[in-house]
Design a protein around this motif. Structure first.
Motif, PDB file in Angstrom:
ATOM      1  N   PRO A 340       0.966  -1.263   0.267  1.00 47.51           N
ATOM      2  CA  PRO A 340       0.061   0.055   0.065  1.00 47.51           C
ATOM      3  C   PRO A 340       0.575   0.936  -0.115  1.00 47.51           C
ATOM      4  CG  PRO A 340      -0.417  -1.409   1.463  1.00 47.51           C
ATOM      5  CD  PRO A 340       0.693  -1.838   1.387  1.00 47.51           C
ATOM      6  N   VAL A 341       0.695   2.248  -0.591  1.00 48.59           N
ATOM      7  CA  VAL A 341       0.810   3.483  -0.844  1.00 48.59           C
ATOM      8  C   VAL A 341       0.648   4.507  -0.208  1.00 48.59           C
ATOM      9  CG1 VAL A 341       2.947   4.832  -2.483  1.00 48.59           C
ATOM     10  CG2 VAL A 341       1.951   2.238  -3.319  1.00 48.59           C
ATOM     11  N   PHE A 342       0.984   5.041   0.421  1.00 46.27           N
ATOM     12  CA  PHE A 342       0.797   6.430   1.312  1.00 46.27           C
ATOM     13  C   PHE A 342       1.182   7.168   0.945  1.00 46.27           C
ATOM     14  CE2 PHE A 342       0.698   2.342   4.113  1.00 46.27           C
ATOM     15  CZ  PHE A 342      -0.812   2.471   4.400  1.00 46.27           C
ATOM     16  N   ASP A 346      -1.190  13.763   1.322  1.00 49.43           N
ATOM     17  CA  ASP A 346      -2.643  12.635   2.280  1.00 49.43           C
ATOM     18  C   ASP A 346      -3.060  13.108   3.691  1.00 49.43           C
ATOM     19  OD1 ASP A 346      -4.878  11.942   1.822  1.00 49.43           O
ATOM     20  OD2 ASP A 346      -4.664   9.300   2.433  1.00 49.43           O
ATOM     21  N   ARG A 349      -3.274  16.439   4.824  1.00 46.82           N
ATOM     22  CA  ARG A 349      -4.319  17.655   3.875  1.00 46.82           C
ATOM     23  C   ARG A 349      -5.247  18.027   5.455  1.00 46.82           C
ATOM     24  NH1 ARG A 349      -8.355  13.982   2.079  1.00 46.82           N
ATOM     25  NH2 ARG A 349      -6.767  13.343  -0.135  1.00 46.82           N
ATOM     26  N   ASP A 396     -19.340   5.972   3.033  1.00 51.61           N
ATOM     27  CA  ASP A 396     -18.848   6.357   1.693  1.00 51.61           C
ATOM     28  C   ASP A 396     -17.489   7.050   1.625  1.00 51.61           C
ATOM     29  OD1 ASP A 396     -21.423   4.797   0.241  1.00 51.61           O
ATOM     30  OD2 ASP A 396     -22.495   6.502   0.836  1.00 51.61           O
ATOM     31  N   PRO A 398     -14.019   7.342   3.079  1.00 50.72           N
ATOM     32  CA  PRO A 398     -12.507   6.391   3.368  1.00 50.72           C
ATOM     33  C   PRO A 398     -12.578   7.164   4.876  1.00 50.72           C
ATOM     34  CG  PRO A 398     -12.364   7.652   1.161  1.00 50.72           C
ATOM     35  CD  PRO A 398     -13.613   7.388   1.310  1.00 50.72           C
ATOM     36  N   LYS A 401     -13.715   5.497   7.549  1.00 50.39           N
ATOM     37  CA  LYS A 401     -14.502   4.182   7.539  1.00 50.39           C
ATOM     38  C   LYS A 401     -13.582   3.462   8.948  1.00 50.39           C
ATOM     39  CE  LYS A 401     -15.140   1.405   4.168  1.00 50.39           C
ATOM     40  NZ  LYS A 401     -14.698   0.993   2.006  1.00 50.39           N
TER      41      LYS A 401
END
Lengths: 548, 184
Positions: A340-342, A346, A349, A396, A398, A401
């Protein structure tokens, strides 16, 4: 496929018949020789005349041989696959291990190319490189590889190796080798046991020793005869399987590369005994005979010379030795595990503030941290971001979640240092437990070898430096630990058991905490990486001085 | 008398040969059908996986509705296709749209980090490999069958019993004609 199922079944029954009669022959010859020996040396009353056992005696011997052969046959072929996989220490796949999932996919794909045969994949937890196939009376087939092979070859090479094994199964010769290996395996085991008994019972009476020596000699003889069983295992099986494998995956170069790589470096025995060599793709025991081409070699060797096999495959690919060397030199293994690339963007933000619908009115806005502390939120609740008109269910978004997934996760145990819940984590594809605060790992003892074999992670300079220190200081630490053994942490899984602070093993002198009950290991941050680095570079790190 | 016996012998021999050839035709035909069902299973598997992927991806990709719609459309076309030729074409189109979808996924870091998407992507790739292996097996069988139909003497039996040539499951995209080397 060049063979129909009917043909294969015919081949199988022929193989069984041959093997069975051969077994009877072995026992008959043994019994007859025994008779000969007994009548001539033990019971001899008259002078020098050599006695030949009478026809009647020979018939007794034959009956005895048939009975023993049947018992041996039933004993060896009952639970055939279970016995064989036990003998070579193969285990089922771990469904949560990413490498094993990847191997399962490869086997499934190749099985389709053979026309949809059901094949069960297995692995041998060894760092050597080899692959095997098994097949029994009911048509249960198994293809297995070592962990080392999974970690060192790339996808198309593994695919080619699996296709080679699938070809053995599809053409039916795997069945022959499985039955014959299982039949001769019993001798290997009993000889080992007898040797032990002989050494231990050394002080017994002379007569006891005489008897034991006699039995031992018989066993050696039968063992020699059982080696003759390889007579039935043709070297052509291997070359033919290579050819069918090329037909299955249409990629001769990959198979040639795989054979070359396996034979070059990791020609290891993976715990297989002598009688089991024929089920492997490359003879696990380096054998002079295999590399020769003569009538004798053709009769007694199970594998053709690697050079010949590679040469044949290269001819199919219209290439020569040089281009193979070239492609091996440029060989880069791509890790099969999608990491997984983070993105940095992100995490920096600006935080959204959220409103949610409860009892028909919008509540909020709240920041994410405030939401975490609230109870009673459900994934199907309506949410919106402050300042936006769009409305959606909590799942809906992410970002939201995570709010719910934390609760649903079943509890695995607390970090021994931080006392918070551990998360499931994939370390080089192996499912382990990880503490997100201190960065430690808890690894079940049987999974550690898998991690050591794999080499997807590049060690950082810091790790290399630490490893060097660890290697230099090992004697000092050893002395300290010996004087006062330490039990500091509690095992996260067994809860109440203490873990002892000790070296992983003396040859890999990294200090870890091992649970005294479940032998699971807790690695503090970097300890696991250092262990991996030392494992991969032990020649340069640990044996520097001993070279001089 | 001798003449009648010889004639009888010839007739019986011809009949035996005829039935034997007929039977091997049937055997080959069944193998082709079996091979086709292998492909069909994998194609269905792919069709089942796509809605999951679309559902998972939908939330993230508000600006790429076109790509998603094309995938959905290609999927329903592939399901509707009846004969082998149409099916091959529809499935090729579906493969292409899926590829463009994955290249779009690459652009979204959120999506690339999503475990569900990674898993679905892995499964779809593996299914694609399986399809290509199944197709290879199917085409081999079809080739055996067609060879028998077109060669002497079995061509006579094929004519009488009305065995028809079967279509290959072909790929038109030239880039796909290489051995399957999709990496997971």
């Amino acid at each position: 496929m060049p063979f129909t199922f009917v043909e294969i079944e015919k081949r199988k029954s022929r193989a069984i018949l041959f093997a069975f009669f051969f077994l009877i022959l072995i026992y008959f010859l043994t019994a007859y020789l025994l008779l000969f020996a007994v009548e001539n040396w033990f019971l001899r009353k008259e002078a020098v005349k050599v006695l030949i056992p009478s026809l009647e005696h020979a018939l007794y011997a034959l009956t005895g041989a048939v009975v023993v052969a049947i018992v041996h046959w039933l004993n060896s072929t009952d639970n055939l696959i279970l016995k064989m996989t036990g003998a070579i220490n193969a285990v089922s796949l771990d469904p949560w291990d990413l490498y094993h999932q990847y191997f399962q996919n490869i086997v499934d794909e190749v099985a389709i190319a053979t026309g949809g045969k059901k094949i069960k994949p297995m692995v041998i937890p060894s760092s050597g490189m080899n692959a095997f196939a098994l097949d029994d009376f009911e048509g249960h087939s198994i293809i297995g590889v070592t962990e080392g092979l999974l970690a060192r070859l790339n996808r198309s090479q593994i695919e080619a190796v699996v296709a080679h094994e699938a070809a053995h199964i599809a053409s039916g010769d795997c069945f022959t080798t499985t039955v014959l290996s299982s039949l001769s395996e019993i001798y290997g085991v009993s000889i080992e046991k007898l040797k032990e008994a002989l050494i231990r019972g050394n002080r017994g009476s002379n007569r006891g020793i005489g008897l034991a020596v006699l039995i031992y000699m018989i066993l050696v003889f039968t063992n020699f005869l059982s080696k003759m069983m390889r007579f039935f295992i043709s070297r052509e099986f291997e070359t033919r399987a290579d050819a069918i494998a090329v037909k299955l995956v249409r990629n001769p170069l990959s198979l040639a590369e795989a054979l070359k790589l396996i034979s070059r470096k990791w020609h290891s025995q993976s715990g297989a005994s002598d009688s089991l060599q024929s089920i492997f793709i490359i003879n696990p025991q380096p054998n002079q005979l295999d590399e020769k081409e003569s009538l004798l070699a053709d009769l007694f060797s199970t594998h053709p010379p690697i050079k010949k096999r590679v040469g044949m495959l290269l001819a199919l690919a219209h290439l020569d030795e040089k281009s193979l060397e070239e492609s091996l030199k440029n060989f880069i293994r791509v890790s099969p595990i999608a990491k997984p690339v983070f993105s940095m963007e992100d995490s920096f933000r600006p935080e959204n503030r959220w409103l949610f619908m409860q009892d028909g009115v919008w509540k909020g806005p709240f920041s994410f941290d405030e939401l975490v502390k609230m109870n009673g939120l459900i994934p199907t609740q309506w949410f919106k971001i402050e300042g936006k008109e769009e409305v959606g269910m909590a799942y809906d978004y992410p970002q939201l979640k995570e709010l719910f997934e934390k609760d649903q996760q079943d509890f695995k145990g607390n970090c021994p240092n931080c006392k918070v819940g551990l998360d499931e984590f994939n370390y080089e594809g192996v499912p382990v437990l990880n503490c997100s605060y201190c960065g430690g790992y808890f690894v079940d003892h049987y999974k550690i070898n898998r991690i050591l074999v794999r080499q997807d992670n590049e060690p950082s300079e810091e790790i290399k430096h630490l490893a060097k220190i660890v290697a230099d200081e090992k004697d000092k630490i050893m002395r300290r630990n010996y004087k006062n053994p330490q039990f500091i942490l509690y095992c996260p899984v067994c809860k109440k058991c203490k873990m002892s602070r000790q070296f992983f093993v003396y040859s890999y002198p990294v200090e870890i905490d091992r649970c005294t009950a479940c032998s699971g290991v807790w690695f503090d941050k970097t300890e696991l990486e250092v262990l991996q680095y030392i494992h991969d570079n032990k020649e340069t790190l640990l044996y520097r001085d001993s070279a001089f | 008398m001798v003449f009648i016996l010889v004639l009888l012998f010839i007739v019986i021999a011809a009949a035996i040969w005829f039935f034997a050839t007929y039977n091997s035709f049937i055997g080959l035909k069944l193998r082709v059908e079996n091979a086709w069902s292998q492909i069909d299973v994998q194609l269905k598997r792919r069709h089942d996986l796509i809605p999951n992927l679309v559902e998972t991806v939908k939330g993230y990709m508000s600006y790429e509705k076109d790509t998603l719609e094309r995938v959905i459309k290609a999927r329903s076309q592939a399901i509707d296709a009846s004969n082998i030729k149409d099916k091959a074409q529809a499935e090729n189109f579906l493969t292409q749209t899926l590829r463009s979808l994955f290249s779009v996924v690459e652009k979204y870091p959120d999506l690339k980090a999503n475990q569900n998407v990674l898993q679905l992507q892995g499964e779809l790739t593996s299914t694609e490999n399986k399809i290509s292996f199944a197709r290879q097996y199917f085409n081999d069988e079809v080739q055996n069958y067609n060879t028998m139909i077109q060669t002497v003497p079995s061509i006579f039996v094929a004519g009488i019993a009305n065995f028809q040539k079967k279509d290959f499951f072909e790929i038109e995209d030239a880039s796909q004609k290489e051995p399957p080397q999709v990496k997971l």
